[in-house]
Design a protein around this motif. Structure first.
Motif, PDB file in Angstrom:
ATOM      1  N   UNK A 165       0.826  -1.204   0.000  1.00 24.55           N
ATOM      2  CA  UNK A 165       0.000   0.000   0.000  1.00 24.55           C
ATOM      3  C   UNK A 165       0.863   1.259   0.000  1.00 24.55           C
ATOM      4  N   UNK A 166       1.916   1.262   0.774  1.00 22.66           N
ATOM      5  CA  UNK A 166       2.797   2.435   0.789  1.00 22.66           C
ATOM      6  C   UNK A 166       3.499   2.619  -0.547  1.00 22.66           C
ATOM      7  N   UNK A 167       3.854   1.519  -1.199  1.00 25.26           N
ATOM      8  CA  UNK A 167       4.473   1.613  -2.522  1.00 25.26           C
ATOM      9  C   UNK A 167       3.514   2.191  -3.555  1.00 25.26           C
ATOM     10  N   UNK A 168       2.213   2.013  -3.316  1.00 23.99           N
ATOM     11  CA  UNK A 168       1.194   2.549  -4.219  1.00 23.99           C
ATOM     12  C   UNK A 168       0.834   4.002  -3.912  1.00 23.99           C
ATOM     13  N   UNK A 169       1.488   4.581  -2.906  1.00 23.03           N
ATOM     14  CA  UNK A 169       1.248   5.980  -2.567  1.00 23.03           C
ATOM     15  C   UNK A 169       0.273   6.225  -1.451  1.00 23.03           C
ATOM     16  N   UNK A 170      -0.236   5.161  -0.827  1.00 18.14           N
ATOM     17  CA  UNK A 170      -1.125   5.325   0.315  1.00 18.14           C
ATOM     18  C   UNK A 170      -0.300   5.547   1.582  1.00 18.14           C
ATOM     19  N   UNK A 171      -0.978   5.957   2.634  1.00 18.13           N
ATOM     20  CA  UNK A 171      -0.333   6.133   3.934  1.00 18.13           C
ATOM     21  C   UNK A 171      -0.820   5.011   4.843  1.00 18.13           C
ATOM     22  N   UNK A 172      -0.126   3.874   4.766  1.00 20.43           N
ATOM     23  CA  UNK A 172      -0.526   2.686   5.523  1.00 20.43           C
ATOM     24  C   UNK A 172       0.388   2.513   6.723  1.00 20.43           C
TER      25      UNK A 172
END
Length: 246
Positions: free
Chosen positions: A20-27
């Motif tokens: 998720x973080x690699x996709x730009x989310x803040x997980x």
């Protein structure tokens, strides 16, 4: 999107957070190790504050009747806190065919968890069901083995890589709520005893696998109960590809 991953430091959770973080989310990962206890509710409100999506990947420490108590407490606590926090989406991970194995306490407990989430009416939700993980095959074998042999039932299984489980959870969490269930399964079906033989061969272990229909947890699974039905998402990695890469 801000996403709280409770149970975010385990086998699946750590991979979900990374994806998720690699996709730009803040997980962010939360677990007992950083003070979040979903069983008691400690730290949950702070963990999910401001998160649009909450993923619950916590798991019962036992497979017996106590697992139902765990899943009831954790799911009810999460729903209560998520309502107060204005959470827009709850995602849980369950098991393909759990509702078809009534003789197994742990599977009944997972169905209870699903039911509690599905029957509440205030928070959109998604239930991701996966088949057994490749990573657990060796552990399953260890339950019913000794120095002379490995005993396994011929239960049909359709395992998949944990990386593909994590990818499924991440994709669903980043999307619109399913308001239902989506099943994911591996590309191959094996009798469990055959999977044991393949595993031992790759490990260079010469012990025989003895078919014992009463051996271990999966003895309670009959027929094709935990095999994916039509409509399931079938993943790509085969068991031999996975085990060869270890």
């Amino acid at each position: 999107m801000k996403i709280a991953v409770i149970g975010g430091t385990g086998l699946i959770g750590s991979q979900v957070v990374k994806l998720l973080n690699a996709q730009g989310h803040e997980a962010a990962p939360y677990s007992l190790s950083n003070g979040v206890d979903l069983s008691s509710g400690k730290g949950v409100a702070e963990a999910i504050k401001g998160a649009q999506t909450v993923i619950n990947l916590t798991n019962s420490p036992t497979f017996d009747d106590a697992s139902a108590v765990f899943f009831r407490e954790t799911m009810e606590n999460l729903i209560d806190e998520a309502e107060d926090a204005g959470t827009e989406h709850i995602v849980i991970l369950s098991i393909v065919g759990a509702d078809r194995v009534p003789d197994l306490a742990y599977y009944r407990a997972k169905v209870l968890q699903e039911t509690l989430l599905a029957e509440q009416e205030k928070i959109p939700y998604s239930i991701v069901r996966a088949t057994q993980f490749f990573e657990f095959v060796t552990a399953v074998m260890s339950w019913t083995s000794d120095d002379t042999a490995v005993r396994l039932p011929s239960t049909l299984v359709q395992p998949m890589a944990s990386a593909e489980v994590a990818n499924a959870v991440a994709q669903v969490a980043a999307g619109e709520p399913l308001m239902g269930v989506r099943d994911y399964a591996g590309p191959e079906v094996f009798p469990l005893d055959e999977l044991g033989r393949i595993t031992l061969a790759f490990q260079g272990d010469r012990r025989p696998v003895v078919v014992d229909e009463s051996a271990g947890l999966f003895a309670a699974v009959h027929g094709d109960a935990i095999i994916a039905r039509d409509g399931a998402v079938i993943t790509r990695t085969t068991y031999q590809e996975w085990v060869s890469s270890r």
